[in-house]
Write a protein that holds these residues in place. Structure first.
Motif, PDB file in Angstrom:
ATOM      1  N   THR A 129     -29.427 -56.118 -59.114  1.00 46.74           N
ATOM      2  CA  THR A 129     -29.142 -55.768 -57.725  1.00 46.74           C
ATOM      3  C   THR A 129     -30.341 -55.139 -57.015  1.00 46.74           C
ATOM      4  O   THR A 129     -30.417 -55.175 -55.786  1.00 46.74           O
ATOM      5  CB  THR A 129     -27.947 -54.793 -57.650  1.00 46.74           C
ATOM      6  OG1 THR A 129     -28.242 -53.625 -58.431  1.00 46.74           O
ATOM      7  CG2 THR A 129     -26.690 -55.453 -58.191  1.00 46.74           C
ATOM      8  N   ASN A 130     -31.284 -54.563 -57.767  1.00 48.89           N
ATOM      9  CA  ASN A 130     -32.443 -53.946 -57.095  1.00 48.89           C
ATOM     10  C   ASN A 130     -33.774 -54.344 -57.738  1.00 48.89           C
ATOM     11  O   ASN A 130     -34.773 -53.648 -57.585  1.00 48.89           O
ATOM     12  CB  ASN A 130     -32.318 -52.410 -57.092  1.00 48.89           C
ATOM     13  CG  ASN A 130     -32.147 -51.835 -58.489  1.00 48.89           C
ATOM     14  OD1 ASN A 130     -32.350 -52.524 -59.483  1.00 48.89           O
ATOM     15  ND2 ASN A 130     -31.779 -50.567 -58.562  1.00 48.89           N
ATOM     16  N   PHE A 131     -33.784 -55.480 -58.451  1.00 46.93           N
ATOM     17  CA  PHE A 131     -35.027 -55.914 -59.101  1.00 46.93           C
ATOM     18  C   PHE A 131     -36.009 -56.439 -58.053  1.00 46.93           C
ATOM     19  O   PHE A 131     -35.633 -57.256 -57.208  1.00 46.93           O
ATOM     20  CB  PHE A 131     -34.743 -57.007 -60.133  1.00 46.93           C
ATOM     21  CG  PHE A 131     -35.960 -57.396 -60.933  1.00 46.93           C
ATOM     22  CD1 PHE A 131     -36.353 -56.648 -62.025  1.00 46.93           C
ATOM     23  CD2 PHE A 131     -36.726 -58.496 -60.578  1.00 46.93           C
ATOM     24  CE1 PHE A 131     -37.471 -56.990 -62.769  1.00 46.93           C
ATOM     25  CE2 PHE A 131     -37.851 -58.850 -61.309  1.00 46.93           C
ATOM     26  CZ  PHE A 131     -38.226 -58.095 -62.402  1.00 46.93           C
ATOM     27  N   PRO A 132     -37.282 -56.008 -58.100  1.00 40.85           N
ATOM     28  CA  PRO A 132     -38.270 -56.440 -57.098  1.00 40.85           C
ATOM     29  C   PRO A 132     -38.860 -57.821 -57.429  1.00 40.85           C
ATOM     30  O   PRO A 132     -39.919 -57.920 -58.044  1.00 40.85           O
ATOM     31  CB  PRO A 132     -39.335 -55.344 -57.168  1.00 40.85           C
ATOM     32  CG  PRO A 132     -39.279 -54.862 -58.584  1.00 40.85           C
ATOM     33  CD  PRO A 132     -37.835 -54.980 -59.006  1.00 40.85           C
ATOM     34  N   PHE A 133     -38.176 -58.889 -57.025  1.00 45.26           N
ATOM     35  CA  PHE A 133     -38.700 -60.233 -57.289  1.00 45.26           C
ATOM     36  C   PHE A 133     -39.994 -60.491 -56.508  1.00 45.26           C
ATOM     37  O   PHE A 133     -40.816 -61.303 -56.919  1.00 45.26           O
ATOM     38  CB  PHE A 133     -37.650 -61.298 -56.948  1.00 45.26           C
ATOM     39  CG  PHE A 133     -36.551 -61.392 -57.960  1.00 45.26           C
ATOM     40  CD1 PHE A 133     -36.711 -62.145 -59.115  1.00 45.26           C
ATOM     41  CD2 PHE A 133     -35.351 -60.723 -57.773  1.00 45.26           C
ATOM     42  CE1 PHE A 133     -35.707 -62.229 -60.063  1.00 45.26           C
ATOM     43  CE2 PHE A 133     -34.334 -60.802 -58.711  1.00 45.26           C
ATOM     44  CZ  PHE A 133     -34.513 -61.557 -59.855  1.00 45.26           C
ATOM     45  N   ILE A 134     -40.164 -59.813 -55.382  1.00 45.98           N
ATOM     46  CA  ILE A 134     -41.418 -59.881 -54.622  1.00 45.98           C
ATOM     47  C   ILE A 134     -41.961 -58.472 -54.488  1.00 45.98           C
ATOM     48  O   ILE A 134     -41.265 -57.567 -54.012  1.00 45.98           O
ATOM     49  CB  ILE A 134     -41.212 -60.511 -53.233  1.00 45.98           C
ATOM     50  CG1 ILE A 134     -40.638 -61.918 -53.352  1.00 45.98           C
ATOM     51  CG2 ILE A 134     -42.531 -60.544 -52.466  1.00 45.98           C
ATOM     52  CD1 ILE A 134     -40.371 -62.590 -52.019  1.00 45.98           C
TER      53      ILE A 134
END
Length: 266
Positions: A129-134
């Motif tokens: 839910t809060n993973f920084p893919f960018i």
């Protein structure tokens, strides 16, 4: 019903693999006995897969990958939430399966094996839910993308725990998977495939092929359409997987053990 053999037999899943969103009959006729360690009795038999089964499963995962990789993290988190709820709903069935097939004490299965396995699903969902893919680093944007089709090879001794430890982050990242559990403890993997089906996992995103390491495991490791192999098992098996994967230069992650046995006396 808390009898896993009866449950899977009545569902018609004990003699099948889960490929491309459905229960498929195996390509070959080879079978393996499931032995209850407590009684040394053969309690059931499962089919063993071959190269044809691997081809179908990998092809399904490859077809499903582009669409699954484009899903929003919220969609993948919702699927993981449904999987988590279904595991908790069927804790007793999973616990009885592990006691029957690999000899876990029922208290250990109920209090550790199943709850800790479920936690892998929950943590993957929460992290997603809060993973920084960018991520921005100075003037550079760093985009983290799913690697592709993942072959997941799991051992007999913590079977459901190892399945969820591998499947959860792979699905969360947007990868599609082909799971090969140990042929010594296959019941929990079949029960897990049922959950994946009931949770609404899209066809081809999750696939299950039972079989031996030298046949199914090596075929997956060598397959040109498999992008990564995650394997937990013995050092001997790890060497074979690494060799099979080397010509295609795929990523290989291994946890190798096969040590420290316990001798339990009366």
């Amino acid at each position: 019903m808390s009898d896993p053999i009866r449950h899977l037999t009545e569902a018609g899943h004990l003699g099948s693999f889960f490929i491309d969103g459905g229960w498929r009959k195996p390509d070959g006729a080879e079978r393996a006995a499931i032995i209850n360690p407590a009684t040394e009795e053969v309690v059931a038999e499962i089919p063993l897969g071959n190269g044809g089964d691997v081809e179908r499963a990998v092809a399904a995962a490859r077809r499903a990958f582009p669409g699954w990789a484009r899903t929003r993290p919220e969609e993948r988190a919702a699927l993981l939430a449904r999987i988590h709820a279904l595991i908790l709903e069927r804790q007793e069935l999973f616990a009885q399966a592990m006691t029957c097939e690999m000899g876990a004490a029922i208290t250990s299965a109920r209090q550790a094996q199943v709850p800790l396995a479920a936690e892998h699903i929950r943590v993957a969902r929460d992290n997603l839910t809060n993973f920084p893919f960018i991520a921005q680093r100075g003037a550079t944007a760093i985009l983290k993308e799913p690697i592709g089709v993942c072959a997941l090879i799991t051992p007999w001794n913590w079977p459901l725990y190892q399945i969820t430890a591998k499947v959860s982050p792979a699905l969360a990242a947007g990868c599609t998977v082909v799971l090969k559990p140990s042929e010594l403890s296959p019941l929990n993997a079949l029960l897990f495939a049922e959950i994946m089906d009931e949770a609404g996992c899209p066809p081809g995103v999750f696939n299950l092929v039972q079989g031996t390491g030298p046949v199914v495991g090596e075929a997956l490791a060598a397959h040109v359409e498999v992008d990564m192999v995650s394997m937990t098992g013995s050092t001997r098996a790890g060497v074979l997987v690494a060799r099979a994967a080397a010509p295609t230069v795929k990523r290989v992650a291994q946890e190798l053990g096969g040590k420290s046995p316990n001798v339990v006396l009366p």
